[in-house]
Design a protein around this motif. Structure first.
Motif, mmCIF file in Angstrom:
data_model
loop_
_atom_site.group_PDB
_atom_site.id
_atom_site.type_symbol
_atom_site.label_atom_id
_atom_site.label_comp_id
_atom_site.label_asym_id
_atom_site.label_seq_id
_atom_site.Cartn_x
_atom_site.Cartn_y
_atom_site.Cartn_z
ATOM 1 N N ARG A 166 -6.021 10.543 -7.346
ATOM 2 C CA ARG A 166 -5.092 9.082 -7.663
ATOM 3 C C ARG A 166 -4.982 8.763 -6.148
ATOM 4 O O ARG A 166 -5.150 7.425 -5.686
ATOM 5 C CB ARG A 166 -4.075 9.153 -8.381
ATOM 6 C CG ARG A 166 -3.338 7.837 -8.649
ATOM 7 C CD ARG A 166 -2.209 8.036 -9.735
ATOM 8 N NE ARG A 166 -1.727 6.571 -9.814
ATOM 9 C CZ ARG A 166 -0.605 6.276 -10.688
ATOM 10 N NH1 ARG A 166 -0.234 7.506 -11.337
ATOM 11 N NH2 ARG A 166 -0.121 5.222 -11.019
ATOM 12 N N LEU A 167 -4.334 9.359 -5.056
ATOM 13 C CA LEU A 167 -4.092 8.906 -3.798
ATOM 14 C C LEU A 167 -5.298 8.437 -3.030
ATOM 15 O O LEU A 167 -5.359 7.492 -2.518
ATOM 16 C CB LEU A 167 -3.592 10.106 -3.008
ATOM 17 C CG LEU A 167 -3.203 9.920 -1.607
ATOM 18 C CD1 LEU A 167 -2.348 8.715 -1.279
ATOM 19 C CD2 LEU A 167 -2.445 11.092 -0.777
ATOM 20 N N PHE A 168 -6.316 9.307 -3.050
ATOM 21 C CA PHE A 168 -7.633 8.770 -2.274
ATOM 22 C C PHE A 168 -8.020 7.586 -3.000
ATOM 23 O O PHE A 168 -8.306 6.745 -2.132
ATOM 24 C CB PHE A 168 -8.740 9.873 -2.218
ATOM 25 C CG PHE A 168 -10.093 9.556 -2.109
ATOM 26 C CD1 PHE A 168 -10.229 9.980 -0.521
ATOM 27 C CD2 PHE A 168 -11.084 8.987 -2.633
ATOM 28 C CE1 PHE A 168 -11.449 9.371 0.000
ATOM 29 C CE2 PHE A 168 -12.100 8.352 -2.235
ATOM 30 C CZ PHE A 168 -12.503 8.694 -0.545
ATOM 31 N N GLN A 169 -8.282 7.441 -4.067
ATOM 32 C CA GLN A 169 -8.768 6.515 -4.754
ATOM 33 C C GLN A 169 -7.948 5.273 -4.612
ATOM 34 O O GLN A 169 -8.251 4.051 -4.602
ATOM 35 C CB GLN A 169 -8.875 6.638 -6.420
ATOM 36 C CG GLN A 169 -9.874 7.739 -6.849
ATOM 37 C CD GLN A 169 -9.963 7.996 -8.191
ATOM 38 O OE1 GLN A 169 -9.246 7.650 -9.022
ATOM 39 N NE2 GLN A 169 -10.841 9.072 -8.491
ATOM 40 N N GLY A 170 -6.576 5.181 -4.424
ATOM 41 C CA GLY A 170 -5.583 4.213 -4.358
ATOM 42 C C GLY A 170 -5.876 3.625 -2.954
ATOM 43 O O GLY A 170 -5.938 2.481 -2.562
ATOM 44 N N VAL A 171 -6.022 4.428 -1.854
ATOM 45 C CA VAL A 171 -6.183 4.036 -0.461
ATOM 46 C C VAL A 171 -7.560 3.503 -0.544
ATOM 47 O O VAL A 171 -7.787 2.451 0.350
ATOM 48 C CB VAL A 171 -6.109 5.339 0.393
ATOM 49 C CG1 VAL A 171 -6.608 4.743 1.871
ATOM 50 C CG2 VAL A 171 -4.790 5.958 0.508
ATOM 51 N N HIS A 172 -8.641 3.928 -1.085
ATOM 52 C CA HIS A 172 -10.053 3.380 -0.940
ATOM 53 C C HIS A 172 -10.126 2.395 -1.766
ATOM 54 O O HIS A 172 -10.981 1.199 -1.108
ATOM 55 C CB HIS A 172 -11.009 4.582 -1.752
ATOM 56 C CG HIS A 172 -12.580 4.142 -1.463
ATOM 57 N ND1 HIS A 172 -13.086 3.487 -2.472
ATOM 58 C CD2 HIS A 172 -13.385 4.224 -0.344
ATOM 59 C CE1 HIS A 172 -14.502 3.146 -1.971
ATOM 60 N NE2 HIS A 172 -14.368 3.903 -0.924
ATOM 61 N N SER A 173 -9.375 1.980 -2.744
ATOM 62 C CA SER A 173 -9.391 0.493 -3.281
ATOM 63 C C SER A 173 -8.686 -0.380 -2.461
ATOM 64 O O SER A 173 -9.239 -1.630 -2.542
ATOM 65 C CB SER A 173 -8.744 0.783 -4.841
ATOM 66 O OG SER A 173 -7.472 0.945 -4.577
ATOM 67 N N LEU A 174 -7.684 -0.262 -1.627
ATOM 68 C CA LEU A 174 -7.276 -1.156 -0.856
ATOM 69 C C LEU A 174 -7.949 -1.289 0.185
ATOM 70 O O LEU A 174 -8.338 -2.573 0.917
ATOM 71 C CB LEU A 174 -5.788 -0.418 -0.470
ATOM 72 C CG LEU A 174 -4.441 -0.631 -1.268
ATOM 73 C CD1 LEU A 174 -3.436 0.318 -0.544
ATOM 74 C CD2 LEU A 174 -3.965 -1.978 -1.649
ATOM 75 N N ALA A 175 -8.650 -0.191 0.918
ATOM 76 C CA ALA A 175 -9.548 -0.470 1.858
ATOM 77 C C ALA A 175 -10.764 -1.385 1.652
ATOM 78 O O ALA A 175 -11.167 -2.010 2.420
ATOM 79 C CB ALA A 175 -9.835 0.806 2.584
ATOM 80 N N SER A 176 -11.285 -1.240 0.181
ATOM 81 C CA SER A 176 -12.574 -1.659 -0.025
ATOM 82 C C SER A 176 -12.238 -3.198 -0.502
ATOM 83 O O SER A 176 -13.297 -3.803 -0.768
ATOM 84 C CB SER A 176 -13.033 -0.962 -1.175
ATOM 85 O OG SER A 176 -13.516 0.401 -0.655
ATOM 86 N N SER A 177 -10.928 -3.565 -0.709
ATOM 87 C CA SER A 177 -10.817 -4.934 -1.352
ATOM 88 C C SER A 177 -11.224 -6.023 -0.143
ATOM 89 O O SER A 177 -11.032 -5.697 0.956
ATOM 90 C CB SER A 177 -9.351 -5.034 -1.605
ATOM 91 O OG SER A 177 -8.957 -6.420 -1.863
ATOM 92 N N GLN A 178 -11.791 -7.267 -0.747
ATOM 93 C CA GLN A 178 -12.171 -8.274 0.420
ATOM 94 C C GLN A 178 -11.022 -9.071 0.244
ATOM 95 O O GLN A 178 -10.985 -10.143 1.131
ATOM 96 C CB GLN A 178 -13.369 -8.845 -0.487
ATOM 97 C CG GLN A 178 -14.466 -8.130 -0.310
ATOM 98 C CD GLN A 178 -15.107 -7.525 1.011
ATOM 99 O OE1 GLN A 178 -15.075 -8.499 1.940
ATOM 100 N NE2 GLN A 178 -15.522 -6.210 0.947
ATOM 101 N N GLY A 179 -10.030 -8.823 -0.163
ATOM 102 C CA GLY A 179 -8.623 -9.480 0.098
ATOM 103 C C GLY A 179 -8.600 -10.788 -0.695
ATOM 104 O O GLY A 179 -9.579 -11.187 -1.539
#
Length: 291
Positions: free
Chosen positions: A278-291
């Protein structure tokens, strides 16, 4: 006369709450595992010892995905290590680099002077300087300045909060310098730390503890934030996480707050290297967001 030092804790009890090594007897083996995983990242593409400050300690290691594929405009994950503000460095901070570069992200391990070599206030200000350097320059190294996520563990979480409370108006190229932040088993209130055994080395004053506490400050760099703790964290670290989550939720910044089952204060951060966590996926989803 009451012997309570903080909340319902006497001195020995408060010290135990902030003694993570005592609470986790196998901590040394976990740190060794993180170091081995970090050594295993040495062959990844990227740049090492990129100077952001005045000396070699003030530098970062950058890890990139291997070609083929675009190597510009990549999401950026910046890791700020823990170690009680006193130990560890970027050499043991690359354990999650293989997972994130495989997922198409640039991973940066921040090096900085700890409170062993500079005073606490200087450490905070220099970490802010290093993060500001990343915001201004990461595009030169293949990163997207619009997709920078800060990840902190333990005392590194505290240093990340100090980047959220900093006014970046004149230092960052964007009004919103970070796409997100993830606070892992960290601290938003330094007063109990000041009152604990830790302060024999940190030498925090009461005004400094207030000045550098998230819960006594206001967030300037607004972004979505995840807050998590380990199931086996001490009660105080659990409380600190819950209080930070409440603080952020009241300001509309909390994305999620959760407890990681079966983990302790030291091994919880190794989930950052596991794409299924869950930690990795949470960080990755934030980083991958286009804002």
């Amino acid at each position: 006369m009451s012997d309570r030092v903080f909340a319902d804790y006497n001195q020995a009890e408060l010290d135990a709450q902030y003694d993570n090594q005592r609470a986790c007897p196998d901590f040394a083996g976990i740190l060794e595992r993180a170091a081995r995983l970090s050594q295993g990242a040495a062959g990844l593409a990227g740049e090492r010892d990129v100077r952001w400050g005045d000396d070699a300690r003030e530098s970062l290691d950058i890890y990139r995905p291997a070609a083929p594929g675009p190597l510009a405009g990549l999401p950026v994950v910046v890791y700020v290590h823990g170690g009680g503000w006193l130990i560890l460095d970027k050499s043991s901070s690359a354990f999650a680099a293989p997972a994130f570069t495989e997922a198409g992200c640039l991973f940066a391990a921040l090096g900085f002077h700890t409170a062993q070599s500079v005073d606490f206030a200087t450490m905070v200000e220099r970490v802010r300087h290093g993060i500001g350097w990343i915001a201004q320059n990461i595009h030169r190294h293949g990163g997207d300045p619009a997709r920078i996520v800060l990840v902190g563990h333990s005392s590194g979480t505290h240093l990340v909060t100090q980047c959220l409370t900093h006014d970046w108006t004149t230092q960052a190229p964007r009004a919103r310098p970070f796409a997100g932040a993830v606070l892992v088993s960290g601290l938003g209130d330094l007063e109990p730390v000041r009152l604990s055994y830790r302060n024999t080395r940190l030498k925090l004053t009461q005004p400094e503890a207030a000045r550098y506490s998230l819960l006594a400050s206001e967030v300037s760099a607004s972004c979505p934030v995840d807050v998590l703790a380990a199931q086996d964290d001490t009660q105080e670290f659990q409380r600190q996480a819950a209080d930070m989550a409440s603080y952020l939720d009241a300001r509309g910044l909390l994305r999620q707050h959760y407890v990681v089952p079966g983990k302790n204060h030291f091994d919880v951060i190794l989930d950052l290297a596991d794409p299924g966590s869950r930690l990795f996926q949470g960080v990755h989803s934030l980083a991958s967001s286009q804002g």
